[in-house]
Design a protein around this motif. Structure first.
Motif, PDB file in Angstrom:
ATOM      1  N   THR A 333       0.818  -1.209   0.000  1.00 37.91           N
ATOM      2  CA  THR A 333       0.000   0.000   0.000  1.00 37.91           C
ATOM      3  C   THR A 333       0.853   1.260   0.000  1.00 37.91           C
ATOM      4  N   ARG A 334       2.091   1.159   0.450  1.00 37.61           N
ATOM      5  CA  ARG A 334       2.977   2.327   0.480  1.00 37.61           C
ATOM      6  C   ARG A 334       3.597   2.594  -0.884  1.00 37.61           C
ATOM      7  N   TYR A 335       3.694   1.574  -1.720  1.00 36.22           N
ATOM      8  CA  TYR A 335       4.302   1.728  -3.048  1.00 36.22           C
ATOM      9  C   TYR A 335       3.322   1.281  -4.129  1.00 36.22           C
ATOM     10  N   PRO A 336       2.227   2.032  -4.312  1.00 36.86           N
ATOM     11  CA  PRO A 336       1.225   1.647  -5.311  1.00 36.86           C
ATOM     12  C   PRO A 336       1.687   1.835  -6.744  1.00 36.86           C
ATOM     13  N   GLY A 337       2.801   2.522  -6.940  1.00 38.61           N
ATOM     14  CA  GLY A 337       3.340   2.638  -8.288  1.00 38.61           C
ATOM     15  C   GLY A 337       4.028   1.364  -8.743  1.00 38.61           C
ATOM     16  N   ILE A 338       4.381   0.485  -7.800  1.00 41.77           N
ATOM     17  CA  ILE A 338       5.046  -0.780  -8.119  1.00 41.77           C
ATOM     18  C   ILE A 338       4.076  -1.951  -8.023  1.00 41.77           C
ATOM     19  N   PHE A 339       3.237  -1.950  -6.976  1.00 38.10           N
ATOM     20  CA  PHE A 339       2.340  -3.074  -6.711  1.00 38.10           C
ATOM     21  C   PHE A 339       0.881  -2.611  -6.772  1.00 38.10           C
ATOM     22  N   TYR A 340       0.017  -3.569  -7.067  1.00 37.12           N
ATOM     23  CA  TYR A 340      -1.421  -3.346  -6.938  1.00 37.12           C
ATOM     24  C   TYR A 340      -1.988  -4.419  -6.033  1.00 37.12           C
ATOM     25  N   LEU A 341      -2.759  -4.003  -5.046  1.00 35.68           N
ATOM     26  CA  LEU A 341      -3.353  -4.919  -4.086  1.00 35.68           C
ATOM     27  C   LEU A 341      -4.840  -5.039  -4.389  1.00 35.68           C
ATOM     28  N   SER A 342      -5.299  -6.259  -4.633  1.00 36.17           N
ATOM     29  CA  SER A 342      -6.687  -6.488  -5.005  1.00 36.17           C
ATOM     30  C   SER A 342      -7.375  -7.366  -3.974  1.00 36.17           C
ATOM     31  N   LEU A 343      -8.656  -7.082  -3.734  1.00 33.70           N
ATOM     32  CA  LEU A 343      -9.489  -7.875  -2.832  1.00 33.70           C
ATOM     33  C   LEU A 343     -10.502  -8.703  -3.616  1.00 33.70           C
ATOM     34  N   LYS A 344     -10.261  -8.878  -4.905  1.00 36.33           N
ATOM     35  CA  LYS A 344     -11.198  -9.621  -5.747  1.00 36.33           C
ATOM     36  C   LYS A 344     -11.229 -11.095  -5.345  1.00 36.33           C
ATOM     37  N   CYS A 345     -12.387 -11.732  -5.550  1.00 32.22           N
ATOM     38  CA  CYS A 345     -12.574 -13.167  -5.311  1.00 32.22           C
ATOM     39  C   CYS A 345     -12.359 -13.544  -3.845  1.00 32.22           C
ATOM     40  N   LYS A 346     -12.720 -12.635  -2.947  1.00 32.86           N
ATOM     41  CA  LYS A 346     -12.663 -12.892  -1.512  1.00 32.86           C
ATOM     42  C   LYS A 346     -11.267 -13.315  -1.049  1.00 32.86           C
ATOM     43  N   THR A 347     -10.264 -12.752  -1.665  1.00 34.55           N
ATOM     44  CA  THR A 347      -8.884 -13.035  -1.276  1.00 34.55           C
ATOM     45  C   THR A 347      -8.060 -11.783  -1.532  1.00 34.55           C
ATOM     46  N   THR A 348      -6.835 -11.791  -1.081  1.00 38.01           N
ATOM     47  CA  THR A 348      -5.933 -10.658  -1.277  1.00 38.01           C
ATOM     48  C   THR A 348      -4.832 -11.075  -2.239  1.00 38.01           C
ATOM     49  N   THR A 349      -4.790 -10.438  -3.393  1.00 38.18           N
ATOM     50  CA  THR A 349      -3.836 -10.757  -4.440  1.00 38.18           C
ATOM     51  C   THR A 349      -2.941  -9.560  -4.698  1.00 38.18           C
ATOM     52  N   VAL A 350      -1.663  -9.815  -4.897  1.00 38.48           N
ATOM     53  CA  VAL A 350      -0.687  -8.762  -5.182  1.00 38.48           C
ATOM     54  C   VAL A 350      -0.246  -8.899  -6.637  1.00 38.48           C
ATOM     55  N   VAL A 351      -0.290  -7.783  -7.361  1.00 42.75           N
ATOM     56  CA  VAL A 351       0.067  -7.754  -8.784  1.00 42.75           C
ATOM     57  C   VAL A 351       1.262  -6.835  -8.976  1.00 42.75           C
ATOM     58  N   LEU A 352       2.181  -7.240  -9.821  1.00 42.06           N
ATOM     59  CA  LEU A 352       3.302  -6.392 -10.205  1.00 42.06           C
ATOM     60  C   LEU A 352       2.864  -5.558 -11.408  1.00 42.06           C
ATOM     61  N   ARG A 353       2.718  -4.263 -11.209  1.00 43.73           N
ATOM     62  CA  ARG A 353       2.137  -3.406 -12.243  1.00 43.73           C
ATOM     63  C   ARG A 353       2.922  -3.447 -13.552  1.00 43.73           C
ATOM     64  N   GLU A 354       4.232  -3.469 -13.473  1.00 46.87           N
ATOM     65  CA  GLU A 354       5.030  -3.397 -14.694  1.00 46.87           C
ATOM     66  C   GLU A 354       4.884  -4.643 -15.559  1.00 46.87           C
ATOM     67  N   GLY A 355       4.319  -5.719 -14.990  1.00 49.12           N
ATOM     68  CA  GLY A 355       4.161  -6.951 -15.758  1.00 49.12           C
ATOM     69  C   GLY A 355       3.053  -6.898 -16.779  1.00 49.12           C
ATOM     70  N   TYR A 356       2.196  -5.858 -16.705  1.00 46.58           N
ATOM     71  CA  TYR A 356       1.042  -5.770 -17.598  1.00 46.58           C
ATOM     72  C   TYR A 356       1.047  -4.452 -18.357  1.00 46.58           C
ATOM     73  N   GLN A 357       0.581  -4.526 -19.583  1.00 51.25           N
ATOM     74  CA  GLN A 357       0.408  -3.349 -20.428  1.00 51.25           C
ATOM     75  C   GLN A 357      -0.904  -3.516 -21.185  1.00 51.25           C
ATOM     76  N   SER A 358      -1.826  -2.591 -20.970  1.00 55.67           N
ATOM     77  CA  SER A 358      -3.143  -2.647 -21.619  1.00 55.67           C
ATOM     78  C   SER A 358      -3.844  -3.976 -21.358  1.00 55.67           C
ATOM     79  N   GLY A 359      -3.739  -4.467 -20.129  1.00 60.32           N
ATOM     80  CA  GLY A 359      -4.451  -5.674 -19.747  1.00 60.32           C
ATOM     81  C   GLY A 359      -3.814  -6.965 -20.194  1.00 60.32           C
ATOM     82  N   LYS A 360      -2.646  -6.921 -20.804  1.00 64.41           N
ATOM     83  CA  LYS A 360      -1.960  -8.116 -21.282  1.00 64.41           C
ATOM     84  C   LYS A 360      -0.583  -8.218 -20.637  1.00 64.41           C
TER      85      LYS A 360
END
Length: 460
Positions: A333-360
């Motif tokens: 949560t302190r570095y949202p430019g690097i990570f995205y934290l999602s609460l989707k599907c009743k769980t907590t998932t961490v995404v690396l933002r740079e790994g995706y471009q336009s949803g791919k």
């Protein structure tokens, strides 16, 4: 006098003061202090990432159920044995309903011995995809899968991890179901499978330290970007000679006080980068340098995954071995430019933002391409139900081409957020479709309590 001038924001005096402290305290004594400004950022929802997590949760459940059916001696999975899969799959619907939702993958038929009991086998499309996935595993096992697992063990303090902590990450790391025995047999130069003396649990450890793998994704990215003759012979950096490397940043839109955020990130990037594969025991655990090291460890862990994301609970099981703080969710949560934290599907998932471009995925792994075809088959069965088998193209050359999922791609593009490149550090942009953003200076940081255990003890 110095205090008065510092309070006036004299950049020259700040630099001189910091240099003086560095000379007094030694090479790393300077970094034992905290200088980073505590900027409070508001958590911003990203519909594109949430859609990806929602889709990939179903794909993962389908793949794991497919593996369970394929591993059964009779090739059948009785309905009465489905309850044990519910927790590990992370589904928000009952497993029986999930299997019946996708008739193009799973075929329902009466149990041979108990006709009133439903059972499930693999449909022709699932058998075809299973064969292609097995071929991908065989092709990637000697090098790619082994290197991913070796890097994970290299980041561990003891250079070893219990299988109970690795198995939840099997799908994310792209490891085959039989990876412990397969890797221990084929790559005995890297891995050793043994039992822990205290409780007899199986542990996987490194047989030797592979120097050529001791480079993080960030270091390799900078090496390729520089691409100069002086960097051709890339030397392994040590803690004492570590250079400040900048993490790629992609902030959500609508952040207030962006000047403060940029100043904060500039100071953060100027901190020396200590590789996740280096010994960080000599760094003050309460210093900014250690905070950047923790960010680097989490960045490298997510970089090792096939889909550049994983569940928070999977990381929690590795917390002590990776040297992460107790409440490591604050880093996301302190570095949202690097990570995205999602609460989707009743769980907590961490995404690396740079790994995706336009949803791919920016750099899709061959295994991720096969898994995308699972979604194509699943979506066809969901749309056409009983007629779905007639809509599928089961020839391998056609099924694994791009022509069969144009509608899926159009739908994905319509939902996913379009991103635009910015210029800050190495790679900074802003997400266009993030919602719930505001430009108020008083935005508060959305922060999860690490004691929350939405995932339970997922092992899927």
């Amino acid at each position: 006098m110095i205090a008065m001038m510092l309070s006036r924001g004299s950049k020259t005096l700040v630099a001189l003061h910091r240099h003086h402290l560095q000379l007094q305290c030694g090479q790393w004594g300077w970094w034992s202090r905290r200088w980073l400004v505590k900027v409070r950022l508001k958590w911003v929802k990203n519909r594109g990432f949430d859609h990806i997590i929602d889709r990939d949760t179903d794909i993962k459940a389908a793949c794991l159920l497919k593996d369970a059916i394929a591993a059964a001696p009779s090739g059948l999975l009785p309905a009465r044995s489905l309850a044990r899969f519910q927790k590990n799959l992370g589904l928000t619907v009952p497993v029986l309903r999930f299997l019946r939702r996708y008739p193009t993958l799973f075929r329902e038929l009466p149990h041979p011995r108990f006709p009133s009991l439903p059972a499930f086998s693999l449909a022709p499309a699932a058998l075809l995809l299973h064969r292609r996935e097995s071929e991908t595993f065989q092709a990637a096992l000697p090098e790619d899968a082994a290197h991913r697992l070796a890097r994970l063990l290299m980041m561990a303090r003891s250079r070893a991890l219990p299988l109970s902590a690795i198995f939840p990450l099997r799908y994310d790391l792209g490891l085959p179901p039989d990876f412990p025995s397969a890797l221990a047999a084929t790559r005995s130069d890297l891995f050793r499978l043994s039992r822990r003396p205290t409780d007899g649990a199986f542990i996987l450890s490194l047989s030797s330290w592979p120097d050529h793998l001791a480079f993080s994704a960030l270091q390799l990215r900078h090496r390729d970007a520089l691409a100069q003759p002086s960097y051709r012979d890339f030397k392994k950096p040590s803690v004492s000679s570590a250079a400040p490397l900048a993490f790629p940043m992609r902030f959500p839109r609508g952040y207030g006080s962006m000047k403060k955020v940029k100043a904060w990130m500039e100071d953060f990037h100027h901190l020396p980068y200590v590789s996740p594969y280096e010994d960080a025991s000599g760094i003050d655990p309460d210093s900014d340098l250690m905070e950047k090291h923790v960010v680097g460890v989490l960045h490298e862990l997510l970089s090792l995954t096939i889909h550049k994301k994983t569940k928070r609970n999977y990381i929690r099981s590795l917390r002590e071995e990776l040297g992460l703080p107790h409440r490591f969710t604050r880093v996301f949560t302190r570095y949202p430019g690097i990570f995205y934290l999602s609460l989707k599907c009743k769980t907590t998932t961490v995404v690396l933002r740079e790994g995706y471009q336009s949803g791919k995925l920016v750099d899709p792994h061959p295994l991720s391409l096969v898994r995308d075809k699972f979604f194509y088959v699943m979506r066809t069965g969901l749309l056409y139900r009983g007629k779905g088998m007639t809509k599928l193209v089961l020839e391998e050359d056609d099924l694994f081409g791009e022509g069969n999922c144009r509608e899926e791609q159009k739908e994905q593009i319509a939902i996913d957020n379009e991103e635009q490149d910015g210029v800050y550090g190495d790679d900074v942009g802003f997400d266009d479709e993030d919602v719930d953003a505001s430009d108020n200076d008083d935005d508060e940081c959305y922060e999860l309590d690490d004691s929350d255990d939405e995932d339970g003890s997922d092992n899927g």
